[in-house]
Design an enzyme around this catalytic site. Structure first.
Site, mmCIF file in Angstrom:
data_model
loop_
_atom_site.group_PDB
_atom_site.id
_atom_site.type_symbol
_atom_site.label_atom_id
_atom_site.label_comp_id
_atom_site.label_asym_id
_atom_site.label_seq_id
_atom_site.Cartn_x
_atom_site.Cartn_y
_atom_site.Cartn_z
ATOM 1 N N LEU A 123 0.828 -1.204 0.000
ATOM 2 C CA LEU A 123 0.000 0.000 0.000
ATOM 3 C C LEU A 123 0.864 1.256 0.000
ATOM 4 O O LEU A 123 0.665 2.171 -0.794
ATOM 5 C CB LEU A 123 -0.931 0.001 1.222
ATOM 6 C CG LEU A 123 -1.813 1.236 1.423
ATOM 7 C CD1 LEU A 123 -2.808 1.389 0.274
ATOM 8 C CD2 LEU A 123 -2.557 1.151 2.758
ATOM 9 N N SER A 130 1.227 7.566 5.679
ATOM 10 C CA SER A 130 0.052 7.616 6.549
ATOM 11 C C SER A 130 -1.211 8.000 5.784
ATOM 12 O O SER A 130 -2.314 7.597 6.153
ATOM 13 C CB SER A 130 0.296 8.617 7.687
ATOM 14 O OG SER A 130 1.359 8.182 8.514
ATOM 15 N N THR A 156 7.392 -5.125 3.256
ATOM 16 C CA THR A 156 7.946 -6.272 3.963
ATOM 17 C C THR A 156 7.744 -7.537 3.133
ATOM 18 O O THR A 156 6.660 -7.775 2.600
ATOM 19 C CB THR A 156 7.257 -6.433 5.330
ATOM 20 O OG1 THR A 156 7.497 -5.265 6.114
ATOM 21 C CG2 THR A 156 7.802 -7.649 6.073
ATOM 22 N N ARG A 241 -2.729 -4.318 14.026
ATOM 23 C CA ARG A 241 -2.173 -3.572 15.154
ATOM 24 C C ARG A 241 -2.067 -4.428 16.404
ATOM 25 O O ARG A 241 -1.129 -4.256 17.201
ATOM 26 C CB ARG A 241 -3.008 -2.309 15.383
ATOM 27 C CG ARG A 241 -2.770 -1.295 14.270
ATOM 28 C CD ARG A 241 -3.679 -0.090 14.313
ATOM 29 N NE ARG A 241 -3.347 0.790 13.177
ATOM 30 C CZ ARG A 241 -4.024 1.865 12.823
ATOM 31 N NH1 ARG A 241 -5.108 2.224 13.516
ATOM 32 N NH2 ARG A 241 -3.653 2.591 11.785
ATOM 33 N N LEU A 336 22.608 -3.136 32.186
ATOM 34 C CA LEU A 336 23.845 -3.863 31.905
ATOM 35 C C LEU A 336 25.047 -2.937 31.738
ATOM 36 O O LEU A 336 26.187 -3.409 31.657
ATOM 37 C CB LEU A 336 23.692 -4.719 30.640
ATOM 38 C CG LEU A 336 23.167 -6.150 30.850
ATOM 39 C CD1 LEU A 336 21.730 -6.167 31.314
ATOM 40 C CD2 LEU A 336 23.330 -6.978 29.579
ATOM 41 N N GLU A 361 2.506 -0.255 10.331
ATOM 42 C CA GLU A 361 1.104 -0.509 10.702
ATOM 43 C C GLU A 361 0.471 0.713 11.371
ATOM 44 O O GLU A 361 -0.393 0.588 12.237
ATOM 45 C CB GLU A 361 0.995 -1.730 11.633
ATOM 46 C CG GLU A 361 1.298 -3.047 10.966
ATOM 47 C CD GLU A 361 0.103 -3.645 10.249
ATOM 48 O OE1 GLU A 361 -0.986 -3.057 10.301
ATOM 49 O OE2 GLU A 361 0.289 -4.695 9.619
ATOM 50 N N GLY A 362 0.908 1.895 10.951
ATOM 51 C CA GLY A 362 0.397 3.145 11.508
ATOM 52 C C GLY A 362 1.342 3.697 12.558
ATOM 53 O O GLY A 362 1.614 3.045 13.565
#
Length: 375
Positions: A123, A130, A156, A241, A336, A361-362
């Protein structure tokens, strides 16, 4: 929330698998910039490549709470792998199950749930992140189908995918209602991986710039109906989400475990450093924040199981989980000290992997906008 026996059993089995078979190889996967195909088949055997899909099409038929628990455990072992699994489940399989034609389901779902095929979701574009309605990739009507032209960014699995769910403008004059979705086999002539991005983290999960040069897509691969693309692209946001929020919990928990183990083992001024208030209180605060974020994630998943609208809750879960995860990773590194900054202790990789969760994913800004609208 209190898990039932089935959910607990799923969580335990996936934790055992992830910690014993995935986590020991996570650095090797990162160095190789990918995963062996056999691992996806193994994931499918565990039911992870189609967790909430019906058993008759190769899925596990699990509930969404179990799905969230699975991604928590995968995220704790390897953040990049949990990203691939999240997209496979939430955007590809769930999308095709909900909106695909009978022929599309028959063609793609058995391959996706069996891990023989990885799916990608296209998309985002260079100038349309956005604001999904601003995409410029075009699909032009031709005899028997459509010709795709344009480019997508930050995709991805764009390199390893066998099918990509692509959104393109089919009617420029119709605005959001002029966007349509297509299921594009990646072996189609004109499907070009322009670039595999070199990223801060999640190096084993390829993120690509994709170009479409007159890619022919037959009519039967139009997804969900002409002009329905914008609605369909946004319809799976709840599950997506929840998935990203869950992987954040897993990565953060892995960082927390490293920090707590170190703080119990490392002594300073005659006692383990966890007994020093500066360290103990830091870990206590992080543990409380992480548990709160986890409960948000499981609550959103339980609402999905109850078939209740949960976009606000899913957005809250992603916002809080992603920002808490970075906070936990930073605090773990601080615990650490210099060792936390070294690759060999594992925190540096988790820190790199978790940062993107506030973006894909936003973004966190978009989550706040969604939540504010719901108020």
């Amino acid at each position: 929330m209190v898990l039932n026996d089935t959910q607990t059993a799923i969580q335990d089995s996936i934790r055992d698998f992830a910690q014993n078979e995935i986590r020991p190889n996570s650095f090797a996967y990162e160095a190789a910039k990918g995963y062996p195909p056999a691992l996806f088949t193994r994931l499918a055997e565990m039911g992870l490549m189609g967790m909430t899909a019906p058993e008759e099409i190769g899925g596990a038929g699990a509930d969404y709470v179990s799905y969230a628990l699975a991604l928590i455990e995968l995220g704790a072992a390897d953040g990049a792998l949990s990203t691939i699994v999240s997209i496979q489940n939430s955007l590809l399989i769930n999308g095709i199950l909900t909106y695909g034609s009978a022929a599309q389901k028959a063609r793609f779902l058995p391959e996706l749930t069996a891990g023989r095929m990885i799916g990608a979701f296209a998309l985002t574009e260079a100038n349309a992140g956005s604001d999904a309605s601003a995409i410029s990739t075009r699909a032009t009507r031709v005899e028997g189908g459509w010709k795709l032209n344009g480019a997508k960014q930050f995709i991805t699995s764009g390199k390893i995918a066998g099918v990509t769910m692509v959104y393109a403008v089919t009617d420029p004059a119709a605005g959001k209602k002029g966007i349509s979705g297509f299921l594009v086999p990646t072996e189609s002539p004109g499907y070009v991986v322009d670039k595999v991005e070199h990223k801060l983290g999640q190096g084993a999960s390829d993120t690509c710039a994709i170009r479409f040069d007159d890619v022919f897509v037959p009519d039967e691969l139009l997804f969900g109906g002409q002009g329905q693309g914008y609605r369909l692209a946004l319809s799976n946001l709840e599950v997506g989400r929840i998935g990203i929020a869950a992987q954040c919990i897993g990565m953060a928990q892995a960082a927390m475990d490293i920090a707590v183990a170190y703080a119990k083992d490392r002594s300073s001024m005659g006692k383990p450093i966890i007994e020093h208030q500066a360290v103990g209180f830091r870990l206590a605060d992080l543990a409380a924040k992480l548990e709160a974020a986890k409960q948000l994630v499981l609550h959103a998943a339980s609402m999905k199981d109850a078939e209740l609208p949960c976009l606000k809750e899913a957005s809250m879960a992603k916002l809080v989980a992603s920002e808490t995860a970075e906070l936990v990773c930073s605090g773990a590194i601080q615990t650490l000290g210099g060792y936390g900054y070294l690759e060999e202790f594992g925190l540096a990789k988790i820190y790199r992997d978790v940062r993107v969760c506030q973006i894909y994913e936003g973004t966190s800004d978009i989550q706040r906008m969604v939540i504010a609208r719901a108020l």
